[in-house]
Design an enzyme around this catalytic site. Structure first.
Site: not given
Ligand code: GUN
Length: 301
Positions: A55, A99, A122
């Site tokens: 990311k 995350q 998100d």
């Molecule tokens: N953990 C697994 N998928 C995601 C996501 O799309 N965003 C976040 N913040 N954590 C995750």
């Protein structure tokens, strides 16, 4: 039936990232605004580390300012909430992503609800969940994985899913529920199925659009797939691959690709399907947030 079309999420995501890159260059040239994305990770989960690294790298590639907070697993909830609060107040940050999963001693819901909804790229904050549920898609940040999956469905079936039956297998807040909302907004008839659904294979066989988000490697075999269905595999599971050598692993989805591909009209592979889309949509959401603060129209993704 002929072998299914392989839906190339990597190519579609590359196209989105290119659009984001160009729009970012224009935004920055015209207004001086540089989109800022802050990614916060707590602990050393190896899969999360890989996702977060990817990311941050893509954010840099898009011309964003990328901030990464890597915190030890013992970090207190209070410390994490303080960091989120500081990022909320920082005008150079347009997107905040914490995350998941977080360590057990931290209240995940509390952390998510602390993020400013207008920086919640998100789409996990209750405000954004509510906007999506009430069909206010223009205002909502939509979670990246279902939003990316929806773009792949549109690539194959177009914007209007009237008359189609979509079955989403999995009821998580991150994927299953928002996916169902998006399909509903596109006029599909939607069923959310899960581990307690009676005769899950038969339910899945009634799907024109089958979305698998269960987290179980290759669980959806050929008997789950109707002839001609569009199959979207959201799963990313790492399994042992002794054929590649001792201790080696490989990635598989929630769908048994070779069996499903014999019946489906189109199907996403793992890797190279939904996975790359998640990152592309995160970039698009962050750019959209930056455009909003600069009073500019974001590009159509
Ligand atoms: N953990 C697994 N998928 C995601 C996501 O799309 N965003 C976040 N913040 N954590 C995750």
């Amino acid at each position: 039936m002929a072998e299914a079309k392989r839906i190339d999420g990597k190519a579609v995501s590359a196209r989105i990232i290119e659009t984001v890159k160009q729009a970012t260059a224009s935004l920055t040239a015209e207004t001086g605004t540089v989109p800022g994305l802050a990614v916060v990770i707590v602990g050393e989960d190896p899969a999360s580390q890989v996702y977060v690294g990817s990311k941050a790298r893509t954010a840099n590639e898009c011309g964003f300012k990328s901030i990464k907070h890597e915190l030890p697993a013992e970090t207190s909830e209070e410390t994490l909430l303080k960091i989120v609060g500081d990022l909320n107040a920082d005008p150079s940050v347009h997107g905040i992503l914490v995350q998941l999963p977080l360590p057990d001693h931290i209240d995940e819901a509390k952390v998510i609800q602390t993020i400013d909804p207008d920086k919640d790229v998100d789409g996990f904050h209750l405000i954004n969940v509510g906007r999506l549920s009430t069909g206010q898609l223009d205002q909502a940040f939509v979670p990246c994985t279902p939003a990316g999956s929806m773009i792949l469905i549109r690539e194959v079936l177009g914007d209007d899913l009237s008359g189609k039956h979509a079955v989403v297998v999995g009821r998580s807040n991150i994927v299953g529920k928002p996916m169902a909302q998006l399909l509903l907004s596109a006029n599909a008839t939607v069923t959310i199925a899960h581990s307690r659904t009676k005769d899950l294979p038969a339910m899945c066989r009634s799907a024109d659009i089958l979305v698998a988000a269960v987290g179980r490697p290759e669980m959806l075999t050929g008997e789950y797939v109707k002839e001609g269905a569009v199959v979207i595999d959201v799963g990313i599971n790492r399994i042992p691959a002794p054929e590649k050598g001792e201790g080696k692993t490989r990635l598989v989805g929630d769908v048994n690709y070779s069996e499903a591909a014999e019946k489906a009209s189109a199907i996403t592979p793992v890797p190279g399907g939904v996975g790359p889309m998640t990152i592309g949509l995160l970039m698009a959401n962050t750019l959209r947030s930056a455009c909003r603060t600069a009073g500019k129209e974001p590009p159509k993704i």
